[in-house]
Structure formats: C-alpha cells, structure tokens
Design a protein around this motif. Sequence first.
Motif, mmCIF file in Angstrom:
data_model
loop_
_atom_site.group_PDB
_atom_site.id
_atom_site.type_symbol
_atom_site.label_atom_id
_atom_site.label_comp_id
_atom_site.label_asym_id
_atom_site.label_seq_id
_atom_site.Cartn_x
_atom_site.Cartn_y
_atom_site.Cartn_z
ATOM 1 N N LEU A 93 -13.726 9.981 -0.975
ATOM 2 C CA LEU A 93 -14.370 8.788 -1.529
ATOM 3 C C LEU A 93 -15.857 9.041 -1.810
ATOM 4 C CD1 LEU A 93 -12.725 6.043 0.719
ATOM 5 C CD2 LEU A 93 -12.329 6.416 -1.718
ATOM 6 N N VAL A 94 -16.523 9.723 -0.876
ATOM 7 C CA VAL A 94 -17.938 10.044 -1.076
ATOM 8 C C VAL A 94 -18.098 10.988 -2.269
ATOM 9 C CG1 VAL A 94 -19.956 11.157 -0.067
ATOM 10 C CG2 VAL A 94 -18.520 9.671 1.343
ATOM 11 N N PHE A 95 -17.218 11.985 -2.349
ATOM 12 C CA PHE A 95 -17.266 12.932 -3.459
ATOM 13 C C PHE A 95 -17.044 12.216 -4.789
ATOM 14 C CE2 PHE A 95 -14.816 15.665 -6.362
ATOM 15 C CZ PHE A 95 -15.739 16.674 -6.568
ATOM 16 N N GLY A 96 -16.045 11.319 -4.830
ATOM 17 C CA GLY A 96 -15.775 10.571 -6.049
ATOM 18 C C GLY A 96 -16.944 9.688 -6.447
ATOM 19 N N LEU A 97 -17.593 9.047 -5.459
ATOM 20 C CA LEU A 97 -18.745 8.201 -5.741
ATOM 21 C C LEU A 97 -19.896 9.019 -6.320
ATOM 22 C CD1 LEU A 97 -19.851 5.326 -5.534
ATOM 23 C CD2 LEU A 97 -20.646 5.883 -3.231
ATOM 24 N N VAL A 98 -20.103 10.223 -5.771
ATOM 25 C CA VAL A 98 -21.175 11.087 -6.269
ATOM 26 C C VAL A 98 -20.886 11.517 -7.708
ATOM 27 C CG1 VAL A 98 -22.271 13.349 -5.991
ATOM 28 C CG2 VAL A 98 -21.869 11.899 -3.994
ATOM 29 N N VAL A 99 -19.633 11.908 -7.964
ATOM 30 C CA VAL A 99 -19.266 12.352 -9.305
ATOM 31 C C VAL A 99 -19.457 11.228 -10.312
ATOM 32 C CG1 VAL A 99 -17.325 13.062 -10.756
ATOM 33 C CG2 VAL A 99 -17.678 14.149 -8.540
ATOM 34 N N MET A 100 -19.016 10.031 -9.977
ATOM 35 C CA MET A 100 -19.123 8.911 -10.908
ATOM 36 C C MET A 100 -20.562 8.462 -11.117
ATOM 37 S SD MET A 100 -15.808 6.650 -9.760
ATOM 38 C CE MET A 100 -16.097 5.435 -11.037
ATOM 39 N N THR A 101 -21.434 8.738 -10.134
ATOM 40 C CA THR A 101 -22.842 8.343 -10.254
ATOM 41 C C THR A 101 -23.662 9.392 -10.982
ATOM 42 O OG1 THR A 101 -22.671 7.091 -8.180
ATOM 43 C CG2 THR A 101 -24.891 7.612 -8.973
ATOM 44 N N VAL A 102 -23.446 10.666 -10.612
ATOM 45 C CA VAL A 102 -24.246 11.751 -11.190
ATOM 46 C C VAL A 102 -23.728 12.164 -12.560
ATOM 47 C CG1 VAL A 102 -25.044 14.129 -10.843
ATOM 48 C CG2 VAL A 102 -24.856 12.579 -8.890
ATOM 49 N N LEU A 103 -22.400 12.155 -12.719
ATOM 50 C CA LEU A 103 -21.777 12.580 -13.978
ATOM 51 C C LEU A 103 -20.935 11.436 -14.543
ATOM 52 C CD1 LEU A 103 -20.589 16.113 -12.796
ATOM 53 C CD2 LEU A 103 -22.625 15.598 -14.161
ATOM 54 N N PRO A 104 -21.554 10.354 -14.933
ATOM 55 C CA PRO A 104 -20.767 9.196 -15.406
ATOM 56 C C PRO A 104 -20.120 9.466 -16.753
ATOM 57 C CG PRO A 104 -23.099 8.816 -15.775
ATOM 58 C CD PRO A 104 -23.001 10.116 -15.015
ATOM 59 N N LEU A 105 -18.902 8.989 -16.895
ATOM 60 C CA LEU A 105 -18.209 9.048 -18.176
ATOM 61 C C LEU A 105 -18.664 7.876 -19.055
ATOM 62 C CD1 LEU A 105 -14.592 9.869 -16.961
ATOM 63 C CD2 LEU A 105 -16.155 11.422 -18.129
#
Length: 218
Positions: A40-52
């Motif tokens: 969940l933390v990894f997914g949150l970071v990905v969606m925040t740093v590399l947003p689609l």
Amino acid sequence: MWAGGDLREFAMRLWSLFWLAFVWVLLWGDITWGNIIVGLVFGLVVMTVLPLPRVPVEGRLHPLAAIRLLLSLMVNFVQSSAQVAWAAVKPGPPPLGAVVRVHVAIKSDLVLTLAVNYINLVPGTMVVEIDHLRRMLYVHIFDVSKQKYIDAFFKQTAYVERQFIKAFERDSEWHPSPFHGIDDDYHHVPFSDRQRVAEEAERDRPSRGMRRRRKDDK
C-alpha cells in the motif's frame, strides 16, 4: 489533489492503489500483513511521484449489467475459439479476413477502452485503429467470406455497445467531467446515436417477452 475531484474519481484511485498493492504481494509470493502494508505504501508513492493522466469517471457502475457483460464475454470467447479452431483445420481455402469500420455511441474514453479490450479478447477480431474524435473503430475480422459472418459481427458489436452503455454510462446518470466541455455533442456522440442504441435495446425487450408468452402458451 491525490484523492481526486469527486467520489467517483476517488474510488478509481483507491482501486488503483489496491491493485498496485496486490501486484506487490504477488511479486513477493507471500501474503503477510507486512507485505500488504508495504504494498500500500509502495502504491501510494508510485501514484504520487509518478501520476498517470487523469481519467475522467463520468458514469456509474451497474454490477448486474457488468456481470451479464462478463458472462457474455465468456460465451463469445468459447464460441469464437471453436470457430477459429475449426477454420484452422477444415479443408478448403483459408478464411478471407478484412478490416471493417464500426461507429459506436460510447461517450467515455474509459468505457471505450474497456469495449475495445472486450473486442480484442474475442478470438477472430482485433481492433487495429481507433478514430477517437469520430468514435470509429477499425476492426479486423477473421473471416468475411460469407455475408452472414459480417452481419453476425455487426450484430455482436451493437450488443456490446448497448451492454457497455447499460453497465457504465446510462444517459440518466451521466455527469460530464469538468475536464471536458459539457454539451450534447460530447466526444462527437450526438443524441441521435444514443437514441439509436436505446431503440435497439427496446426492440430486444419485446422479443424476449414474446418468447416467454410462447412458452406459457405451450
């Protein structure tokens, strides 16, 4: 804002977060609370740093209609697989393929993408080009050697179009996103095209009722 502009967009982002966490757990191959939390933390970071890019969610999901759509996909998959397999082994000349043009009255880019994936998953058909502005699909058909095959394809495509509209973007529940212009000709889908889909759906309903009455008469 990460959560999005409304409840529907927030639900889509929450789904994306859970999906990324699910993929993380699959990569580790061990279902533990530690892997779930880190996912969940990894997914949150990905969606925040590399947003689609933001995908507007402008309709509403109807679970029963979506389930019927999924069941029809399974049936079409089995039937088309059998037809393609038979065409591969039967004697005679090879099937005659062709690319045909289909116009769909689907407004949402997200729903249009789902419909294209549906068509691509059915053996024997493949979307080779999408005219985004005119809502035109150019689809390669496995066999057009007989007119009945072409008619069956257009009939099936019309059914898929109706079911996706019924499952995801009914006109009575359509809320255009602020990211798009709000007009009746949204994405070049005029009201007349949506009316055509509604009339086709109405023609299907009486036929079902007539079949029921015939069974009752027997």
